[in-house]
Design a protein around this motif. Structure first.
Motif, PDB file in Angstrom:
ATOM      1  N   UNK A 303       0.825  -1.211   0.000  1.00  0.00           N
ATOM      2  CA  UNK A 303       0.000   0.000   0.000  1.00  0.00           C
ATOM      3  C   UNK A 303       0.857   1.259   0.000  1.00  0.00           C
ATOM      4  N   UNK A 304       2.002   1.195   0.650  1.00  0.00           N
ATOM      5  CA  UNK A 304       2.908   2.339   0.665  1.00  0.00           C
ATOM      6  C   UNK A 304       3.408   2.634  -0.749  1.00  0.00           C
ATOM      7  N   UNK A 305       3.756   1.589  -1.481  1.00  0.00           N
ATOM      8  CA  UNK A 305       4.200   1.781  -2.854  1.00  0.00           C
ATOM      9  C   UNK A 305       3.096   2.292  -3.755  1.00  0.00           C
ATOM     10  N   UNK A 306       1.863   1.802  -3.529  1.00  0.00           N
ATOM     11  CA  UNK A 306       0.729   2.251  -4.344  1.00  0.00           C
ATOM     12  C   UNK A 306       0.498   3.743  -4.165  1.00  0.00           C
ATOM     13  N   UNK A 307       0.451   4.192  -2.915  1.00  0.00           N
ATOM     14  CA  UNK A 307       0.243   5.620  -2.675  1.00  0.00           C
ATOM     15  C   UNK A 307       1.413   6.456  -3.137  1.00  0.00           C
ATOM     16  N   UNK A 308       2.623   5.935  -2.956  1.00  0.00           N
ATOM     17  CA  UNK A 308       3.811   6.677  -3.374  1.00  0.00           C
ATOM     18  C   UNK A 308       3.862   6.862  -4.882  1.00  0.00           C
ATOM     19  N   UNK A 309       3.272   5.926  -5.622  1.00  0.00           N
ATOM     20  CA  UNK A 309       3.230   6.066  -7.084  1.00  0.00           C
ATOM     21  C   UNK A 309       2.486   7.335  -7.482  1.00  0.00           C
ATOM     22  N   UNK A 310       1.444   7.663  -6.749  1.00  0.00           N
ATOM     23  CA  UNK A 310       0.703   8.905  -7.017  1.00  0.00           C
ATOM     24  C   UNK A 310       1.618  10.100  -6.796  1.00  0.00           C
ATOM     25  N   UNK A 340       5.695  -2.330  -5.738  1.00  0.00           N
ATOM     26  CA  UNK A 340       4.389  -1.732  -6.036  1.00  0.00           C
ATOM     27  C   UNK A 340       4.558  -0.404  -6.758  1.00  0.00           C
ATOM     28  N   UNK A 341       5.561   0.363  -6.375  1.00  0.00           N
ATOM     29  CA  UNK A 341       5.840   1.636  -7.047  1.00  0.00           C
ATOM     30  C   UNK A 341       6.180   1.404  -8.512  1.00  0.00           C
ATOM     31  N   UNK A 342       6.991   0.399  -8.772  1.00  0.00           N
ATOM     32  CA  UNK A 342       7.386   0.099 -10.151  1.00  0.00           C
ATOM     33  C   UNK A 342       6.187  -0.287 -11.014  1.00  0.00           C
ATOM     34  N   UNK A 343       5.209  -0.959 -10.394  1.00  0.00           N
ATOM     35  CA  UNK A 343       4.023  -1.377 -11.156  1.00  0.00           C
ATOM     36  C   UNK A 343       3.070  -0.222 -11.434  1.00  0.00           C
ATOM     37  N   UNK A 344       3.030   0.756 -10.562  1.00  0.00           N
ATOM     38  CA  UNK A 344       1.991   1.774 -10.629  1.00  0.00           C
ATOM     39  C   UNK A 344       2.417   3.096 -11.258  1.00  0.00           C
TER      40      UNK A 344
END
Length: 413
Positions: A303-310, A340-344
């Motif tokens: 979830x941290x990576x998902x939000x960080x992608x934004x 997750x950051x790399x994916x988003x």
């Protein structure tokens, strides 16, 4: 003073050669700063221009400032001097959520008095205090507009402290993530990185954003409240009253609830546990191979990576600095977050942006609070004078000009 802070102690001749100022001008300025006790002379400096070496000029250890971070479950206090030395640092449990505001302010005032006394006892004259609060802050008025996890609304914290602290002090308030980001930018793991995002890892989650070497504030000064961006519509209810906020997925309270449900926030009896103790228990279970703890921490990382992608798509930072408990559990959180950051996020920025763990711990915001007061001294040294050892700092009347880098310390007299 900026030159000395950046480059370390230098002789008058070396300062003149590096800055392009005339030697007589440098000597005149140094003499004034010496009379104000804002700089001091050291031994002979052999690193300057050719010729007989001169005495090194360094920033003074006789001037200092205090930063105080107020959070849901702790108070962190940091005192430092112009020379960059940590003079005082202390963190204690603090039951901030749902308590009477006046009682909270009394505890903050008492903590400030202890720190100020400690500095004076060590020959450091304190010139100001900055309070870090997790929430929306009106820096100009010195008011906490909204701190949802504390339950504060329109709290005039600067005025309140001004009635209890010495008259000559500068008193200010700012968002905790903003101050932590400034600390990281000047003296942390990302020192010198001009484009970074700092993420607080506490019960609340906020961001301090530095772009082009300057703190990003926004039209009303409320930039960085990313903990309340919606990542799961229809998800859990957040402390702000909305549902599905990022904070409900990556905040410390959620991790504690999942890993140690019998010791979740709100179930405490007696003194409130220090957040570092809560994190230590999670780390202990991870080391023991606890599957529940491992899954919970991996989920937090995702979830941290998902939000960080934004945030990466919006601000294109070089570094995302993880603070608080994120830093303490970084070896378990970062792999999932980076994946997750790399994916988003957009591919190219991601390849050049990475997570790093802060080394400033739970005192980063307090350190930043002290730092912005001292920054004002660097920018406007003629407003400060320390005429004798352990003397109270004298201050000229009226507000200070706005420094080059936005500083949240708000003069109140």
């Amino acid at each position: 003073m900026r030159h000395i802070r950046t480059n370390g102690p230098r002789s008058r001749a070396a300062i003149a050669a590096a800055t392009g100022l005339h030697k007589t001008t440098v000597s005149s300025l140094v003499e004034e700063l010496l009379s104000r006790r804002l700089v001091r002379e050291l031994g002979m400096d052999h690193s300057g221009a050719a010729g007989r070496p001169g005495r090194g000029i360094a920033l003074s250890p006789h001037v200092g400032a205090v930063g105080i971070e107020v959070n849901v479950d702790y108070l962190a206090v940091h005192g430092s001097d112009l020379a960059g030395r940590t003079v005082y640092e202390h963190r204690t449990g603090f039951a901030g959520a749902g308590r009477d505001v006046e009682r909270c302010l009394d505890e903050i005032t008492a903590a400030a008095h202890r720190a100020l006394t400690h500095l004076r006892d060590r020959g450091v004259a304190p010139i100001g205090v900055t309070v870090a609060v997790p929430g929306l802050i009106d820096v100009t008025r010195g008011v906490v507009v909204l701190a949802p996890n504390l339950g504060w609304h329109e709290v005039p914290i600067v005025d309140r402290l001004a009635h209890s602290l010495p008259d000559q002090l500068w008193i200010g308030v700012d968002n905790d993530a903003n101050l932590a980001a400034l600390a990281e930018h000047t003296s942390g793991v990302a020192a010198g990185t001009d484009d970074l995002v700092y993420l607080t890892g506490e019960v609340g989650v906020g961001a301090g954003v530095i772009l082009g070497g300057r703190l990003l504030r926004g039209a009303d000064g409320f930039c960085g409240e990313i903990g309340h961006m919606t990542v799961e519509p229809g998800g859990d209810v957040c402390g702000c009253g909305r549902t599905g906020c990022w904070e409900t997925k990556v905040g410390l309270a959620e991790l504690v609830r999942r890993v140690t449900p019998d010791a979740a926030y709100g179930l405490e009896r007696g003194p409130l546990p220090d957040p570092q103790d809560r994190v230590a228990e999670v780390a202990r279970r991870l080391a023991a191979g606890d599957r529940v703890a491992r899954h919970a921490v991996t989920d937090v990382g995702t979830w941290l990576g998902l939000g960080s992608a934004i945030l990466v798509n919006l601000f294109n930072p070089r570094t995302i600095v993880l603070g608080g408990y994120f830093a303490a559990l970084a070896e378990h959180i970062i792999p999932a977050a980076q994946a997750a950051l790399a994916r988003r996020a957009v591919a190219n920025p991601v390849s050049r942006c990475h997570f790093v763990a802060s080394r400033l711990g739970f005192t980063a915001a307090a350190r930043g609070g002290a730092g912005v007061v001292l920054d004002r001294v660097i920018e406007h040294p003629t407003t400060v004078s320390v005429p004798a050892p352990a003397a109270v700092v004298a201050r000229v009347p009226g507000p200070l000009p706005t420094p080059a880098v936005p500083a949240p310390a708000v003069p109140v007299r």
